[in-house]
Scaffold this motif. Structure first.
Motif, mmCIF file in Angstrom:
data_model
loop_
_atom_site.group_PDB
_atom_site.id
_atom_site.type_symbol
_atom_site.label_atom_id
_atom_site.label_comp_id
_atom_site.label_asym_id
_atom_site.label_seq_id
_atom_site.Cartn_x
_atom_site.Cartn_y
_atom_site.Cartn_z
ATOM 1 N N GLU A 83 44.124 73.714 13.907
ATOM 2 C CA GLU A 83 43.226 74.094 15.020
ATOM 3 C C GLU A 83 42.195 73.003 15.301
ATOM 4 N N THR A 84 41.738 72.325 14.241
ATOM 5 C CA THR A 84 40.669 71.321 14.409
ATOM 6 C C THR A 84 41.209 69.936 14.755
ATOM 7 N N MET A 85 42.525 69.761 14.697
ATOM 8 C CA MET A 85 43.116 68.439 14.962
ATOM 9 C C MET A 85 43.320 68.217 16.458
ATOM 10 N N GLU A 86 43.568 66.957 16.806
ATOM 11 C CA GLU A 86 43.846 66.625 18.206
ATOM 12 C C GLU A 86 45.178 67.240 18.628
ATOM 13 N N ASP A 87 45.355 67.388 19.927
ATOM 14 C CA ASP A 87 46.616 67.941 20.448
ATOM 15 C C ASP A 87 47.793 67.062 20.022
ATOM 16 N N GLY A 88 48.853 67.709 19.594
ATOM 17 C CA GLY A 88 50.050 66.981 19.172
ATOM 18 C C GLY A 88 50.099 66.719 17.679
ATOM 19 N N LYS A 89 48.950 66.878 16.982
ATOM 20 C CA LYS A 89 48.926 66.661 15.531
ATOM 21 C C LYS A 89 48.900 68.000 14.809
ATOM 22 N N THR A 90 49.590 68.075 13.668
ATOM 23 C CA THR A 90 49.624 69.313 12.869
ATOM 24 C C THR A 90 49.480 68.977 11.397
ATOM 25 N N MET A 91 49.140 69.990 10.612
ATOM 26 C CA MET A 91 48.967 69.820 9.161
ATOM 27 C C MET A 91 50.202 70.340 8.441
ATOM 28 N N ASP A 92 50.788 69.521 7.582
ATOM 29 C CA ASP A 92 51.966 69.923 6.809
ATOM 30 C C ASP A 92 51.582 70.895 5.692
ATOM 31 N N TYR A 93 52.436 71.904 5.480
ATOM 32 C CA TYR A 93 52.219 72.828 4.362
ATOM 33 C C TYR A 93 52.228 72.079 3.029
ATOM 34 N N ALA A 94 53.084 71.052 2.936
ATOM 35 C CA ALA A 94 53.240 70.310 1.675
ATOM 36 C C ALA A 94 51.934 69.635 1.266
ATOM 37 N N ASP A 95 51.182 69.086 2.239
ATOM 38 C CA ASP A 95 49.912 68.415 1.932
ATOM 39 C C ASP A 95 48.890 69.404 1.385
ATOM 40 N N VAL A 96 48.840 70.591 2.007
ATOM 41 C CA VAL A 96 47.899 71.619 1.550
ATOM 42 C C VAL A 96 48.307 72.095 0.149
ATOM 43 N N ALA A 97 49.625 72.271 -0.057
ATOM 44 C CA ALA A 97 50.127 72.725 -1.367
ATOM 45 C C ALA A 97 49.774 71.720 -2.465
ATOM 46 N N ASN A 98 49.829 70.421 -2.145
ATOM 47 C CA ASN A 98 49.473 69.385 -3.129
ATOM 48 C C ASN A 98 48.012 69.507 -3.557
ATOM 49 N N THR A 99 47.126 69.763 -2.581
ATOM 50 C CA THR A 99 45.704 69.944 -2.903
ATOM 51 C C THR A 99 45.511 71.192 -3.752
ATOM 52 N N PHE A 100 46.257 72.254 -3.442
ATOM 53 C CA PHE A 100 46.184 73.498 -4.225
ATOM 54 C C PHE A 100 46.570 73.224 -5.682
ATOM 55 N N VAL A 101 47.635 72.428 -5.866
ATOM 56 C CA VAL A 101 48.097 72.081 -7.219
ATOM 57 C C VAL A 101 47.013 71.304 -7.962
ATOM 58 N N ARG A 102 46.340 70.377 -7.261
ATOM 59 C CA ARG A 102 45.267 69.588 -7.886
ATOM 60 C C ARG A 102 44.108 70.491 -8.304
ATOM 61 N N LEU A 103 43.770 71.484 -7.472
ATOM 62 C CA LEU A 103 42.709 72.439 -7.816
ATOM 63 C C LEU A 103 43.084 73.256 -9.053
ATOM 64 N N ALA A 104 44.362 73.630 -9.150
ATOM 65 C CA ALA A 104 44.834 74.392 -10.314
ATOM 66 C C ALA A 104 44.856 73.510 -11.560
ATOM 67 N N ASP A 105 45.269 72.240 -11.405
ATOM 68 C CA ASP A 105 45.324 71.316 -12.551
ATOM 69 C C ASP A 105 43.940 71.084 -13.157
ATOM 70 N N THR A 106 42.918 71.063 -12.293
ATOM 71 C CA THR A 106 41.543 70.850 -12.782
ATOM 72 C C THR A 106 40.820 72.181 -13.017
ATOM 73 N N HIS A 107 41.583 73.296 -12.942
ATOM 74 C CA HIS A 107 41.106 74.651 -13.305
ATOM 75 C C HIS A 107 40.058 75.227 -12.348
ATOM 76 N N PHE A 108 39.950 74.690 -11.126
ATOM 77 C CA PHE A 108 39.012 75.280 -10.156
ATOM 78 C C PHE A 108 39.569 76.569 -9.561
#
Length: 457
Positions: A83-108
Motif C-alpha cells: 500500500e505504501t509503495m509506488e504504483d507498479g511495485k509490490t512486496m514479496d511474501y518471501a522477503d517478509v518471511a525472511n524478516t520473520f525468521v530473523r525475529l524468531a532467530d533472535t527470540h523477539f
C-alpha cells in the motif's frame, strides 16, 4: 458477551486460566502484562530500528492481534507495505518471511503453547479447559513454508462496484480453499526479549559514559554474542573467550588482539566490575555483568550538592558497612567528631540515614544502648523520588503561571504572526510586512524572549 470478552483477553495474554481440582475453571488478570501495553510503541520502534519497516509491521501486527500464524502475519504485512509503495511495485511474501525468521532467530517473537495431541478415541471426556504445553526447544523453530505471492493493494470504490460479482466469487473460492500449512502454530511477541535488549542498551551506554566508546563496543559485542544463549534473568552472560570476542568484533572496528586484551583487563579491573574474568583458556574467559543496578548512578549522587562531599563520604561508608556507631563513623571517614556528629544529624533529619537502637537491658537506658546509623535504601530512594516529583510539579505550576501572566502579550504575538503569514501568502511588499512587525514594540519583544526562555527552562 462475557465469553467473548474473556476470549479477547486470553488472546492478548492479559488473562490466564487454570483448571481447578473440583473441575471448574478459574481466571486471573495479569496486571503486569496490562501495564506493558504502555510500552507497545517502544517495542514497535525497536523492531523498526533493528529490522526496518518490515520488522516494525510484523511486531505491530502481532501486538494488535495478540497471537497470529506466520502465514497470516506475512500476508498482512506484505499487503500493508505494498500500500505504501509506488504504483507498479509490490512486496514479496518471501522477503517478509525472511524478516520473520530473523525475529524468531533472535527470540523477539516466539511460538505460543499449543493443545497437546489427543488420541482419536479418548478414554475419558475432555477437561473443561485444555492445558497448553510447549517444548522449549521448539519455541523459536520456524515452520518451513513456501509462501509464494506478493502484497495486494486495496481496491478503490469504483473498482469494487465494477468487480463486485468477481470479489464475491473470490471470497467463496477462498472459503473453500485448504487451511494454511502452518495452521495451529501461533506466534506472539516475546516481551522479555525486548526488555533484555533495553537492559543491554543501558549497559552499553553506562560503559561508554564510564570509560570510552571502544570499551562500549567491546561490551556490545559480548552482549550480542550471548543474547540468545543467556536467559533474561541471569546475573552474568555465558563465558566468552578473548579469541571469540576478537573474531566477532564489527569488521570496520580496527582493534588488534593486543589492544582488545588490554581493554578487557581494564574492564575486569574496574571497581564497578562491568566484565568479570572466569578462566584463562582461549586467551582468557570473560563474562558481562547483567545486574543493571551496578551501572546506575548511585543513590548518593545528590548528596554532594545538598550537604557537601564529606556527607557523601559518610553515606557511602554506611552503604558499604551497613551498621556503624557514631565513633566508628568518625574513625572510618576520618572526619573530626564534632563535624561528623553535625553531618549525621543533618542527614538523619532529612531521612537520608536512619538510627537503630539496640538496648543491652530492658530499661533502654542510654548508657546501656548501642546507637547504630544505617541507610534504608528503599526509604531513601522513595524520598528522592518524592522530591523529584515535587520539583516537576513546581516547574509545571511555574510554567502555567508565566503563561497566564503574559496571556495578553502571547495573544497579540499570535495575531501579528497570523497577519504576517496571510500577507506573505498574498505577496505583500517588504515595507508593509515591516509595518506589521512593528506592532510589537521592542520592550514587548524582549518580554516575549524572556517568557520563551523561562518556559523552555
Amino acid at each position: 458477551q462475557v465469553k467473548k470478552g474473556l476470549c479477547v483477553l486470553i488472546q492478548h495474554n492479559l488473562v490466564t486460566y487454570q483448571l481447578q481440582k473440583r473441575g471448574f475453571v478459574e481466571y486471573e488478570a495479569q496486571c503486569k502484562r496490562v501495564l506493558r501495553i504502555l510500552r507497545y510503541p517502544r517495542y514497535i520502534y525497536t523492531a523498526k530500528t533493528l529490522y526496518s519497516d518490515t520488522g516494525e509491521l510484523i511486531v505491530e501486527e502481532l501486538l494488535l492481534n495478540g497471537k497470529m500464524t506466520m502465514s497470516a502475519a506475512v500476508r498482512k504485512v506484505a499487503d500493508r507495505l505494498t500500500e505504501t509503495m509506488e504504483d507498479g511495485k509490490t512486496m514479496d511474501y518471501a522477503d517478509v518471511a525472511n524478516t520473520f525468521v530473523r525475529l524468531a532467530d533472535t527470540h523477539f517473537v516466539q511460538r505460543c503453547p499449543q493443545v497437546p495431541e489427543t488420541p482419536e478415541k479418548p478414554a475419558a471426556p475432555p477437561p473443561a479447559a485444555p492445558t497448553l504445553v510447549i517444548n522449549e526447544k521448539d519455541m523459536y523453530v520456524v515452520p518451513r513454508l513456501h509462501l509464494v505471492g506478493k502484497g495486494k493493494r486495496r481496491r478503490s470504490c469504483d473498482d469494487e462496484e465494477n468487480g463486485e460479482h468477481k470479489a464475491k466469487k473470490q471470497k467463496q473460492d477462498g472459503e473453500s480453499s485448504e487451511p494454511p500449512p502452518d495452521d495451529g502454530i501461533y506466534w506472539q511477541v516475546n516481551i522479555d526479549r525486548f526488555h533484555q535488549h533495553f537492559r543491554d542498551q543501558g549497559i552499553v551506554s553506562a560503559v561508554a559514559n564510564r570509560m570510552d566508546q571502544t570499551s562500549s563496543e567491546i561490551v556490545r559485542t559480548m552482549l550480542r554474542m550471548s543474547e540468545v544463549t543467556t536467559s533474561s534473568g541471569a546475573p552474568y552472560t555465558q563465558p566468552l573467550s578473548s579469541n571469540e570476542i576478537f573474531r566477532s568484533l564489527p569488521a570496520g572496528y580496527n582493534i588488534v588482539k593486543q589492544v582488545l586484551d588490554q581493554y578487557l583487563t581494564l574492564l575486569a579491573d574496574d571497581p564497578l566490575e562491568f566484565v568479570g574474568k572466569s578462566g584463562d583458556s582461549g586467551g582468557g574467559m570473560y563474562t558481562t555483568s547483567l545486574t543493571l543496578s551496578r551501572f546506575r548512578p548511585p543513590i548518593s549522587s545528590p548528596l554532594p550538592l545538598r550537604f557537601g562531599s564529606r556527607c557523601a563520604r559518610i553515606f557511602r561508608l554506611l552503604l558499604r558497612k551497613k551498621h556503624l556507631e557514631q565513633k566508628q563513623v568518625e574513625d572510618f571517614a576520618m572526619i573530626p567528631a564534632k563535624e561528623a556528629k553535625d553531618m549525621l544529624y543533618k542527614m538523619l533529619s532529612e531521612n537520608f540515614v536512619s538510627l537503630q537502637e539496640i538496648p543491652k537491658t530492658p530499661d533502654h537506658a542510654p548508657s546501656r544502648t548501642f546507637y547504630l546509623y544505617t541507610v534504608n535504601v528503599l526509604s531513601s530512594a522513595r524520598m528522592l523520588l518524592h522530591r523529584c516529583y515535587k520539583s516537576v510539579a513546581n516547574l509545571i505550576e511555574r510554567r502555567q503561571y508565566e503563561t497566564k501572566e503574559n496571556k495578553r502579550l502571547l495573544e497579540k504575538s499570535q495575531r501579528v504572526e497570523a497577519i504576517l503569514a496571510s500577507m506573505q501568502a498574498t505577496g505583500a511588499e517588504a515595507a508593509q510586512l515591516q509595518e506589521i512587525e512593528e506592532m510589537i514594540t521592542a520592550p514587548e519583544r524582549q518580554q516575549l524572549e524572556n517568557l520563551k526562555r523561562n518556559v523552555n527552562k
